[in-house]
Design a protein around this motif. Sequence first.
Motif, PDB file in Angstrom:
ATOM      1  N   PRO A 242     -30.967-106.821 -31.673  1.00 32.96           N
ATOM      2  CA  PRO A 242     -32.252-107.446 -31.991  1.00 32.96           C
ATOM      3  C   PRO A 242     -32.185-108.450 -33.130  1.00 32.96           C
ATOM      4  CG  PRO A 242     -32.576-105.127 -31.549  1.00 32.96           C
ATOM      5  CD  PRO A 242     -31.105-105.356 -31.507  1.00 32.96           C
ATOM      6  N   VAL A 243     -31.331-108.244 -34.115  1.00 26.30           N
ATOM      7  CA  VAL A 243     -31.190-109.212 -35.207  1.00 26.30           C
ATOM      8  C   VAL A 243     -30.688-110.549 -34.663  1.00 26.30           C
ATOM      9  CG1 VAL A 243     -29.968-109.751 -37.343  1.00 26.30           C
ATOM     10  CG2 VAL A 243     -30.798-107.439 -36.945  1.00 26.30           C
ATOM     11  N   GLN A 244     -29.701-110.509 -33.795  1.00 25.47           N
ATOM     12  CA  GLN A 244     -29.167-111.727 -33.210  1.00 25.47           C
ATOM     13  C   GLN A 244     -30.192-112.412 -32.312  1.00 25.47           C
ATOM     14  OE1 GLN A 244     -25.921-109.462 -31.470  1.00 25.47           O
ATOM     15  NE2 GLN A 244     -24.418-110.557 -32.733  1.00 25.47           N
ATOM     16  N   GLU A 245     -30.907-111.607 -31.550  1.00 22.78           N
ATOM     17  CA  GLU A 245     -31.911-112.175 -30.641  1.00 22.78           C
ATOM     18  C   GLU A 245     -33.033-112.865 -31.406  1.00 22.78           C
ATOM     19  OE1 GLU A 245     -34.928-110.514 -27.169  1.00 22.78           O
ATOM     20  OE2 GLU A 245     -34.766-109.519 -29.104  1.00 22.78           O
TER      21      GLU A 245
ATOM     22  N   MET B 269     -28.785-109.102 -42.671  1.00 19.72           N
ATOM     23  CA  MET B 269     -29.989-108.457 -42.151  1.00 19.72           C
ATOM     24  C   MET B 269     -29.640-107.153 -41.441  1.00 19.72           C
ATOM     25  SD  MET B 269     -33.229-108.706 -42.094  1.00 19.72           S
ATOM     26  CE  MET B 269     -34.418-107.586 -41.369  1.00 19.72           C
ATOM     27  N   TYR B 270     -28.539-107.147 -40.718  1.00 21.85           N
ATOM     28  CA  TYR B 270     -28.121-105.933 -40.012  1.00 21.85           C
ATOM     29  C   TYR B 270     -27.845-104.801 -40.998  1.00 21.85           C
ATOM     30  CZ  TYR B 270     -25.196-102.771 -37.258  1.00 21.85           C
ATOM     31  OH  TYR B 270     -24.670-101.659 -36.660  1.00 21.85           O
ATOM     32  N   THR B 271     -27.164-105.131 -42.097  1.00 27.46           N
ATOM     33  CA  THR B 271     -26.869-104.117 -43.118  1.00 27.46           C
ATOM     34  C   THR B 271     -28.151-103.574 -43.718  1.00 27.46           C
ATOM     35  OG1 THR B 271     -24.817-105.285 -43.638  1.00 27.46           O
ATOM     36  CG2 THR B 271     -25.577-103.630 -45.217  1.00 27.46           C
ATOM     37  N   LEU B 272     -29.118-104.464 -43.966  1.00 24.60           N
ATOM     38  CA  LEU B 272     -30.413-104.017 -44.498  1.00 24.60           C
ATOM     39  C   LEU B 272     -31.072-103.023 -43.551  1.00 24.60           C
ATOM     40  CD1 LEU B 272     -32.796-104.173 -46.482  1.00 24.60           C
ATOM     41  CD2 LEU B 272     -33.613-106.166 -45.201  1.00 24.60           C
ATOM     42  N   LEU B 273     -31.046-103.317 -42.260  1.00 22.75           N
ATOM     43  CA  LEU B 273     -31.690-102.429 -41.289  1.00 22.75           C
ATOM     44  C   LEU B 273     -30.952-101.099 -41.162  1.00 22.75           C
ATOM     45  CD1 LEU B 273     -32.606-104.987 -38.472  1.00 22.75           C
ATOM     46  CD2 LEU B 273     -34.153-103.914 -40.114  1.00 22.75           C
TER      47      LEU B 273
ATOM     48  N   ASN C   2     -29.726 -99.551 -43.631  1.00 22.04           N
ATOM     49  CA  ASN C   2     -30.163 -98.794 -44.805  1.00 22.04           C
ATOM     50  C   ASN C   2     -31.666 -98.549 -44.828  1.00 22.04           C
ATOM     51  OD1 ASN C   2     -27.584 -98.519 -46.145  1.00 22.04           O
ATOM     52  ND2 ASN C   2     -27.697-100.681 -46.653  1.00 22.04           N
ATOM     53  N   ILE C   3     -32.442 -99.549 -44.380  1.00 20.91           N
ATOM     54  CA  ILE C   3     -33.911 -99.455 -44.384  1.00 20.91           C
ATOM     55  C   ILE C   3     -34.409 -99.949 -43.022  1.00 20.91           C
ATOM     56  CG2 ILE C   3     -36.045-100.072 -45.591  1.00 20.91           C
ATOM     57  CD1 ILE C   3     -34.373-100.855 -47.999  1.00 20.91           C
ATOM     58  N   PRO C   4     -34.635 -99.056 -42.072  1.00 19.68           N
ATOM     59  CA  PRO C   4     -35.043 -99.480 -40.722  1.00 19.68           C
ATOM     60  C   PRO C   4     -36.364-100.244 -40.680  1.00 19.68           C
ATOM     61  CG  PRO C   4     -34.261 -97.208 -40.705  1.00 19.68           C
ATOM     62  CD  PRO C   4     -34.371 -97.609 -42.145  1.00 19.68           C
ATOM     63  N   GLU C   5     -37.254 -99.997 -41.641  1.00 14.57           N
ATOM     64  CA  GLU C   5     -38.522-100.728 -41.693  1.00 14.57           C
ATOM     65  C   GLU C   5     -38.648-101.393 -43.065  1.00 14.57           C
ATOM     66  OE1 GLU C   5     -41.778 -98.198 -40.685  1.00 14.57           O
ATOM     67  OE2 GLU C   5     -40.989 -97.717 -38.700  1.00 14.57           O
ATOM     68  N   PRO C   6     -37.980-102.517 -43.266  1.00 16.83           N
ATOM     69  CA  PRO C   6     -37.965-103.157 -44.584  1.00 16.83           C
ATOM     70  C   PRO C   6     -39.253-103.911 -44.876  1.00 16.83           C
ATOM     71  CG  PRO C   6     -36.768-104.500 -43.026  1.00 16.83           C
ATOM     72  CD  PRO C   6     -37.178-103.261 -42.276  1.00 16.83           C
ATOM     73  N   SER C   7     -39.492-104.176 -46.140  1.00 14.75           N
ATOM     74  CA  SER C   7     -40.596-105.035 -46.549  1.00 14.75           C
ATOM     75  C   SER C   7     -40.110-106.479 -46.577  1.00 14.75           C
ATOM     76  CB  SER C   7     -41.104-104.631 -47.936  1.00 14.75           C
ATOM     77  OG  SER C   7     -40.106-104.887 -48.921  1.00 14.75           O
ATOM     78  N   ILE C   8     -41.042-107.428 -46.712  1.00 15.90           N
ATOM     79  CA  ILE C   8     -40.639-108.827 -46.771  1.00 15.90           C
ATOM     80  C   ILE C   8     -39.790-109.087 -48.008  1.00 15.90           C
ATOM     81  CG2 ILE C   8     -42.745-109.530 -47.964  1.00 15.90           C
ATOM     82  CD1 ILE C   8     -40.867-111.568 -45.292  1.00 15.90           C
ATOM     83  N   GLU C   9     -40.060-108.357 -49.102  1.00 21.25           N
ATOM     84  CA  GLU C   9     -39.254-108.515 -50.312  1.00 21.25           C
ATOM     85  C   GLU C   9     -37.839-107.985 -50.100  1.00 21.25           C
ATOM     86  OE1 GLU C   9     -39.865-110.239 -52.978  1.00 21.25           O
ATOM     87  OE2 GLU C   9     -41.766-110.799 -52.048  1.00 21.25           O
ATOM     88  N   ASP C  10     -37.713-106.894 -49.334  1.00 23.64           N
ATOM     89  CA  ASP C  10     -36.382-106.380 -49.006  1.00 23.64           C
ATOM     90  C   ASP C  10     -35.568-107.428 -48.251  1.00 23.64           C
ATOM     91  OD1 ASP C  10     -36.840-103.862 -50.142  1.00 23.64           O
ATOM     92  OD2 ASP C  10     -37.712-103.076 -48.283  1.00 23.64           O
ATOM     93  N   ILE C  11     -36.225-108.121 -47.328  1.00 23.84           N
ATOM     94  CA  ILE C  11     -35.543-109.135 -46.522  1.00 23.84           C
ATOM     95  C   ILE C  11     -35.110-110.304 -47.386  1.00 23.84           C
ATOM     96  CG2 ILE C  11     -35.859-110.799 -44.649  1.00 23.84           C
ATOM     97  CD1 ILE C  11     -37.717-108.768 -43.305  1.00 23.84           C
ATOM     98  N   ARG C  12     -36.011-110.764 -48.236  1.00 19.30           N
ATOM     99  CA  ARG C  12     -35.665-111.881 -49.115  1.00 19.30           C
ATOM    100  C   ARG C  12     -34.488-111.537 -50.020  1.00 19.30           C
ATOM    101  NH1 ARG C  12     -41.911-113.427 -50.605  1.00 19.30           N
ATOM    102  NH2 ARG C  12     -42.270-114.910 -48.917  1.00 19.30           N
ATOM    103  N   GLU C  13     -34.488-110.311 -50.565  1.00 18.48           N
ATOM    104  CA  GLU C  13     -33.392-109.910 -51.442  1.00 18.48           C
ATOM    105  C   GLU C  13     -32.086-109.819 -50.667  1.00 18.48           C
ATOM    106  OE1 GLU C  13     -31.980-106.287 -54.435  1.00 18.48           O
ATOM    107  OE2 GLU C  13     -33.845-106.115 -53.323  1.00 18.48           O
ATOM    108  N   ALA C  14     -32.141-109.304 -49.448  1.00 19.33           N
ATOM    109  CA  ALA C  14     -30.928-109.149 -48.641  1.00 19.33           C
ATOM    110  C   ALA C  14     -30.269-110.491 -48.335  1.00 19.33           C
ATOM    111  CB  ALA C  14     -31.249-108.419 -47.341  1.00 19.33           C
TER     112      ALA C  14
END
Length: 416
Positions: free
Chosen positions: A104-107, A128-132, A134-146
Amino acid sequence: MTCKDQSDELIFFINGRKIVEKNADPEVMLLTYLRKKVRLTGVKYGCGGGGCGACTVMISRYDTLQSRVLHFSVNACLLPIVSLHGVAVTTVEGVGSTKTKLHPVQERIAKAHGSQCGFCTPGMVMSMYTLLRNIPEPSIEDIREALTGNLCRCTGYRPIIDGFKTFCGASKCCQNGNDTKNCCLDQEPELNQEDDEISSELFKTDDFLPLDPTQDLIFPPELMLLARQQGSGRLVFQGERLCWISPGNLAELLELKAQHPSTPLVIGNTTVGPNMKLKGVSHPLIIAPAGIVELSVVKNLEDGISFGAGCSLSVMKDELKRVVSELSEEKVEVYQALLQTLSCLAGKQIRNMATLGGNILSANPKYDLNSILSAGGCTLTLASKGKEWGWNQIASIGILSRTCLVLIIYSSVLNR
């Protein structure tokens, strides 16, 4: 305690495949190994110094202290293969492909128009894959930091974030808004004019693939057993110009440091690595204490937190965030100052690799925590063969950079 003629076996996994190297060269980085030896060319060579994120991969390691598998995004261009003993490496090829099944990340990065020239895309996907993982439902801030350690020169990041924020259930509001107000769409009414022939959506989310944990590679059970046994002995890897020693325990580390006082200690390789690679600095011997359990311990004390010198900056940041959320504001001023600095310190991949002890000793003005640690009354505990020192006891010996030749930072205590 010196190097020997024959190297130990190096055992690790790449995308679920077991790798055994009997003569691993300490000067070979994971990026070179993946592209030239294993022929996995999804990982890209960009800057070569850990700044662009094009070479991002995920490493997974079994933590014996927490009894669980930990996942990190790292820069493959700075990671010597000899530091990967007992580690599972996942590249973009191991996440998914058009030949098998896209992840899904690639798609989503593709359908959201987040890939233009495509050079940065594998690194973005791996972060992004590594973030997911660790955190399957991340926040927008989690994504920005990743994604702070990933550079893109084409998209301006907007479509990348738009595609990835679908994992956190965020609305289609402007990234500058807070999902309820101050959105650019609300500020420009002409953009909201209804027109049956014009779609305001850049991509449709209805047919997105859902996250499927069964698609992820499992952590090899063999590496769990290896992690439990690894503390019993040291590892030696001899190359043509460099010998790499990983001591098995703290006593052995102190003995090695006493025998070779000018030899650098390397865990994350974020300072010594670029100096050797880009500035021509050479070291005939490197001591790598990443497996020393005592250097990775975090303890909550009555008047502060004790961090082992081998704790990564990401571990430090996560622990400080947890404590700040639990204590009153007047008790965490120093922690908040450190968090603010850590948020601006390098990218996520570097923070996952760099250690607190390394940051203190390198004293790089760009990444310096020393001023805050000093102002906050941080206490350093240093150790040498047969002795353990508090910072106040050795302050008269000399400057820190000179002292570190014979003493090893054991831990640091941050006072509240």
